[in-house]
Design a protein around this motif. Structure first.
Motif, PDB file in Angstrom:
ATOM      1  N   PRO A  61       0.777  -0.960   0.273  1.00  0.00           N
ATOM      2  CA  PRO A  61      -0.070   0.122   0.089  1.00  0.00           C
ATOM      3  C   PRO A  61       0.708   1.094  -0.129  1.00  0.00           C
ATOM      4  O   PRO A  61       0.107   2.614  -0.042  1.00  0.00           O
ATOM      5  CB  PRO A  61      -0.657  -0.015   1.373  1.00  0.00           C
ATOM      6  N   SER A  62       2.067   1.112  -0.058  1.00  0.00           N
ATOM      7  CA  SER A  62       3.035   2.394   0.314  1.00  0.00           C
ATOM      8  C   SER A  62       2.868   3.497  -0.816  1.00  0.00           C
ATOM      9  O   SER A  62       2.784   4.513  -0.779  1.00  0.00           O
ATOM     10  CB  SER A  62       4.519   1.946   0.806  1.00  0.00           C
ATOM     11  N   LEU A  65      -0.632   5.116  -1.276  1.00  0.00           N
ATOM     12  CA  LEU A  65      -0.827   5.971   0.038  1.00  0.00           C
ATOM     13  C   LEU A  65       0.198   7.173  -0.294  1.00  0.00           C
ATOM     14  O   LEU A  65      -0.283   8.335   0.245  1.00  0.00           O
ATOM     15  CB  LEU A  65      -0.392   5.404   1.242  1.00  0.00           C
ATOM     16  N   ALA A 105      -1.681   8.828   8.803  1.00  0.00           N
ATOM     17  CA  ALA A 105      -2.514   7.702   8.605  1.00  0.00           C
ATOM     18  C   ALA A 105      -1.836   6.674   7.651  1.00  0.00           C
ATOM     19  O   ALA A 105      -1.836   5.365   7.699  1.00  0.00           O
ATOM     20  CB  ALA A 105      -3.885   7.934   8.393  1.00  0.00           C
ATOM     21  N   SER A 106      -1.269   7.188   6.662  1.00  0.00           N
ATOM     22  CA  SER A 106      -0.433   6.457   5.811  1.00  0.00           C
ATOM     23  C   SER A 106       0.519   5.817   6.274  1.00  0.00           C
ATOM     24  O   SER A 106       1.029   4.476   5.929  1.00  0.00           O
ATOM     25  CB  SER A 106       0.048   7.295   4.461  1.00  0.00           C
ATOM     26  N   LEU A 108       0.901   4.843   9.339  1.00  0.00           N
ATOM     27  CA  LEU A 108       0.525   3.662  10.181  1.00  0.00           C
ATOM     28  C   LEU A 108       0.089   2.402   9.600  1.00  0.00           C
ATOM     29  O   LEU A 108       0.201   1.486   9.748  1.00  0.00           O
ATOM     30  CB  LEU A 108      -0.333   4.549  11.154  1.00  0.00           C
ATOM     31  N   PHE A 109      -0.565   2.804   8.371  1.00  0.00           N
ATOM     32  CA  PHE A 109      -1.135   2.067   7.726  1.00  0.00           C
ATOM     33  C   PHE A 109      -0.088   1.000   6.885  1.00  0.00           C
ATOM     34  O   PHE A 109      -0.150  -0.221   6.839  1.00  0.00           O
ATOM     35  CB  PHE A 109      -2.016   2.256   6.436  1.00  0.00           C
ATOM     36  N   ILE A 110       0.948   1.663   6.533  1.00  0.00           N
ATOM     37  CA  ILE A 110       1.964   0.924   5.702  1.00  0.00           C
ATOM     38  C   ILE A 110       2.697   0.018   6.753  1.00  0.00           C
ATOM     39  O   ILE A 110       3.007  -1.119   6.570  1.00  0.00           O
ATOM     40  CB  ILE A 110       2.835   1.855   5.098  1.00  0.00           C
ATOM     41  N   GLY A 112       1.411  -1.096   9.752  1.00  0.00           N
ATOM     42  CA  GLY A 112       0.636  -2.043  10.097  1.00  0.00           C
ATOM     43  C   GLY A 112       0.456  -3.097   9.380  1.00  0.00           C
ATOM     44  O   GLY A 112       0.238  -4.087   9.602  1.00  0.00           O
ATOM     45  N   TRP A 113       0.403  -2.825   8.055  1.00  0.00           N
ATOM     46  CA  TRP A 113       0.345  -3.853   6.993  1.00  0.00           C
ATOM     47  C   TRP A 113       1.439  -4.894   7.110  1.00  0.00           C
ATOM     48  O   TRP A 113       1.394  -6.004   7.126  1.00  0.00           O
ATOM     49  CB  TRP A 113       0.165  -3.116   5.452  1.00  0.00           C
TER      50      TRP A 113
END
Length: 163
Positions: A61-62, A65, A105-106, A108-110, A112-113
């Motif tokens: 997702p990086s 995002l 958020a980007s 943290l999502f990267i 977290g994934w």
């Protein structure tokens, strides 16, 4: 002499027509960049990890995002009014706050994934391609966070580095 007085009056009053036209050209170009980045980021993000490797966008997702954050940053730059001083502070708070939230958020999502057990080495064959966007995203988060904080405090935003 009246022509010079007219010119002086226009310069004191605000932007000249030439500068105003140049700002409109810049705004249209920036809007096109914002729309393109938001479109690419959102569509690639919604395709999900099963979409395969797209080297023009980067690892999921990086990559998507990062495009999404860039689009929000460009839109935030468009939202800052140039001529209306009364709206600058609230607009700066909202726009820098939005960029801060999206960039954090980007990140943290990267992370977290990756923490959820997904292998970054399968992301376009490169671990650096997966974690590479973290540095620019953290830099954007840092700058926009401090800009938002300083604007809320009421002072003028301070430079990040002293001369």
């Amino acid at each position: 002499m009246p022509l010079q007085q007219e010119l002086d009056r226009k310069l004191r009053r605000g932007l000249t027509p030439e500068r105003r036209a140049a700002l409109w050209v810049l705004a249209v170009a920036l809007a096109a960049v914002a729309i393109q980045f938001l479109w690419v980021g959102a569509t690639r993000l919604l395709e999900g990890p099963s979409a395969g490797c797209d080297r023009s966008v980067g690892s999921w997702p990086s990559g998507p995002l990062t495009f999404l954050t860039g689009g929000v940053l460009a839109a935030a730059l468009l939202s800052i009014p140039i001529g209306h001083r009364g709206h600058r502070k609230p607009t700066l708070i909202i726009s820098s706050g939005a960029v801060f939230v999206v960039s954090v958020a980007s990140v943290l999502f990267i992370l977290g994934w990756w923490a959820a057990g997904h292998s970054p080495s399968s992301a376009c064959g490169s671990v650096a391609g997966y974690f590479g966007p973290l540095v620019p995203l953290l830099l954007v988060a840092h700058i926009s966070g401090f800009l938002c904080r300083d604007t809320i405090k009421g002072g003028t935003p301070q430079p990040l580095a002293e001369d």
